[in-house]
Design an enzyme around this catalytic site. Structure first.
Site, short mmCIF file in Angstrom:
data_model
loop_
_atom_site.label_atom_id
_atom_site.label_comp_id
_atom_site.label_asym_id
_atom_site.label_seq_id
_atom_site.Cartn_x
_atom_site.Cartn_y
_atom_site.Cartn_z
N THR B 215 45.26 38.16 42.09
CA THR B 215 43.80 38.14 41.97
C THR B 215 43.16 38.05 43.35
O THR B 215 42.25 38.80 43.69
CB THR B 215 43.36 36.96 41.08
OG1 THR B 215 43.98 37.09 39.80
CG2 THR B 215 41.86 36.92 40.90
N ASP B 216 43.67 37.14 44.15
CA ASP B 216 43.22 37.02 45.54
C ASP B 216 43.44 38.34 46.29
O ASP B 216 42.58 38.83 47.02
CB ASP B 216 44.06 35.95 46.27
CG ASP B 216 43.32 34.63 46.45
OD1 ASP B 216 43.99 33.60 46.59
OD2 ASP B 216 42.07 34.65 46.48
#
Lengths: 413, 449
Positions: B215-216
């Site tokens: 996600t990052d």
């Protein structure tokens, strides 16, 4: 004027040219209620200028990675001409259920903002059409096996003669050269070969793959950036070039610190479920009706967790005083916390954590994701900015995934 | 001239200025063995021009998403000035073990090609330095809670007055506005809230998160593209702007067809392990010594699987004749296949599948990944010399361009390694002013340099 699509024709029924024309027209950006800077801002001519306005992209990609990249380029204002073989078209047109009317929901999710040109590349006249288009486009994106387009006279060297400014972005499984260049690119295989599966899964269980093809998507994201980098470079050098994006490299690059652990310290990775190797408690817990994730990164937050859970005695336990100790004695601590979390519902826990400094969040199902107020706030904004595309028999959400583009750009006024 | 770093001093030891000078010099692109087009192509002056050459990026980000994005910008030729608070610096400098020497391996993995400027933003003089830098830079990237930089006079509106062409990219957990804008962004929480965890895990088991913070990373990838889009737009409009990247939106956008299933057909997602909902067999299988993934997407490939496994009878079984039937009767079929796969080693299976048209691959450990010939061919092990850690290796850039070579990277900086250099060369401060700032503690220079 309209090509026959074989089996496709019977499913679409009769299309009124007027409807078709309307769908082809470029949507005017909607002017919605003022939200400060997060609405479209015009230039002095009163028009909104998008970053890739005027850029033509010849899109020979199919399935996920390539179409995802070209969709974002379309979001940014590029004209995307999607070349599809007659009849079948992009493979994902047939992927389903679910279908909406005759449309594959999979195809719909990643193909907005594109024009479809149905061309038989194996027919020399068809290949010639594409060759001439390549002469007029700024960017070509493809995901054929290395060498395949060359056979059709549409390789990088060949088209570069026609158009030395062409930016030719190739997306493949493993790269344009090398021992595995001829292996077709599948997300699950690349995810396995690149180490992603090895590190994903329950702590004492089998490897799993991410629930959506993140390897494909990361490759598409790298590609969309690389193409814009090449456009910027073109301005300096006057020349295009060949870009090599592939699933393997994209996923291995994304291993970042996991890879670095091995390369620099010989440390192999393992699976951790939702947990963190070196911070406790920092993971998901079952609740009465779902799951909650708690990320207590320091001692103060740990104390707050104990307070919310009404397990104050844990704050006095010498085995849990510091993060280092909590990591050492994780099994017992997590067992205690797990039992407690299961006694209440997720929503109740979230409410109780409000006001604390502990980061927490629910493990949302997809339905719950799209009920989140924060998502709806973005969706509303996206609708205001972009208007809606209606398929002839179905209402298509242009917000198929998070704020229609992942970012909004507003200009300094 | 060089500030003392307290505890840090003992770890860096003495550094010879000559070594340091060499590290600071821009590396000349290596001319390796000819690989056709995959070596640098010069412009008419004989120099290699990278896409972002001449672009200055003021990097106020920390941890993963932001630094990952700015690292790629650095790979593409941008000058990245990484602003760090004195003492601690980027949070990940302290994350470990493992460390190499005094360097966090986590920090090393995502911070090449950057200069470090140690500035105390809470000191008005420090904030002023950053404000002036913003006036000279093309791009600013930050991942503070929305509003925090505004309090320090470094918000988008404020810096936009100084520099209307500034591209100001904000990375946050949930967005710059909205009910959750003030929630700090953690990959595991965002991964949960955005649906990623719900869809990842064993078929009849609990949700898990991807083993690296995808996600990052997806957010960083969106950001790096967005910044270049804004640079292209700047050329048309003459103006910069504010970019809103966030973990939630990035991950939800990446849900793509999973989300589309729900939004258009009300279809909720579930977990599938390594398997595919609508293709069988298309998943991982345990072998004698590991796992193999087999992706038999059509009937012809299924027959080949049966041949390789020497289970020819399955090709005659009416329950498995078509994919639809195999999906319907998946449990029994997969049980049979699973038992057979466990009888041989992964390498043996891979060998037996050679020549067939069935896509297969091993589930590689990290060690196995970096033994793959193709990984080495793609230059995914990037080695460099670090001033204190010595020889380090990090995953290399994912994308190769025929128009310029991979950068001979500068190693991840020590904290405050380039403070004086930036003040002197980028801001043109004279020595008197530099000394004053150092003495006040508003800026700090790494004492080893």
């Amino acid at each position: 004027m309209f090509a026959v699509f074989g089996g496709f024709q019977s499913r679409t029924g009769a299309l009124r040219p007027a409807v078709f024309k309307k769908l082809l027209q470029r949507d005017q950006p909607a002017r919605g209620p003022s939200r400060g800077r997060w609405v479209s801002v015009s230039n002095s001519g009163g028009e909104t200028v998008r970053p890739l306005e005027g850029i033509k992209v010849l899109d020979l990609t199919r399935v996920l990675a390539g179409p995802f990249a070209t969709m974002i380029l379309g979001d940014l204002g590029a004209e995307v001409i999607k070349v599809e073989r007659p009849g079948v078209g992009d493979d994902t047109r047939a992927w389903g259920p679910p279908f909406v009317g005759s449309e594959s929901v999979y195809f719909l999710s990643i193909n907005r903002n594109k024009k479809s040109l149905a061309v038989d590349l194996k027919n020399p006249r068809g290949a010639q059409v594409v060759r001439e288009l390549a002469g007029m486009c700024d960017v070509l994106v493809e995901n054929y096996l290395p060498g395949k387009l060359q056979e059709m006279g549409l390789g990088f060297d060949q088209l570069g003669e026609v158009n030395p400014q062409l930016i030719y972005c190739s997306i493949s499984g493993y790269g344009q050269t090398g021992p595995q260049a001829q292996s077709p690119g599948y997300d699950s295989i690349a995810s396995a070969v690149s180490g992603m599966m090895h590190i994903t899964g329950p702590e004492d269980g089998e490897p799993v793959r991410p629930g959506v093809a993140m390897t494909d998507l990361a490759t598409g994201l790298y590609a969309h950036g690389a193409i814009m980098a090449a456009l910027l470079q073109l301005q300096k050098t006057g020349r295009g070039g060949h870009i090599d994006c592939n699933l393997l490299s994209s996923q291995v690059s994304c291993l970042s610190h996991i890879a670095s652990n091995y390369l620099n310290a010989g440390k192999e990775a393992k699976r951790w479920g939702t947990a963190h190797e070196s911070i406790v408690p920092y993971q998901g817990f079952r609740t009465k009706d779902g799951h909650i994730v708690v990320a207590a990164g320091n001692d103060k937050q740990f104390v707050q967790v104990c307070q919310v859970l009404e397990l104050i005695e844990l704050t006095q336990d010498p085995n849990y005083k510091s993060n280092k100790l909590r990591v050492k004695n994780r099994k017992k601590l997590l067992q205690t916390l797990s039992q407690r979390f299961q006694q209440e519902k997720t929503a109740d826990w979230l409410r109780r954590f409000e006001g604390s400094s502990v980061p927490v969040g629910p493990i949302n199902s997809i339905r719950e994701v799209f009920s989140e107020p924060q998502i709806q706030a973005s969706a509303l904004q996206a609708a205001v900015l972009r208007g809606r595309l209606a398929a002839h028999s179905a209402r298509l959400h242009d917000y198929t995934s998070g704020a229609s583009h992942c970012f909004s750009i507003s200009a300094h006024i």
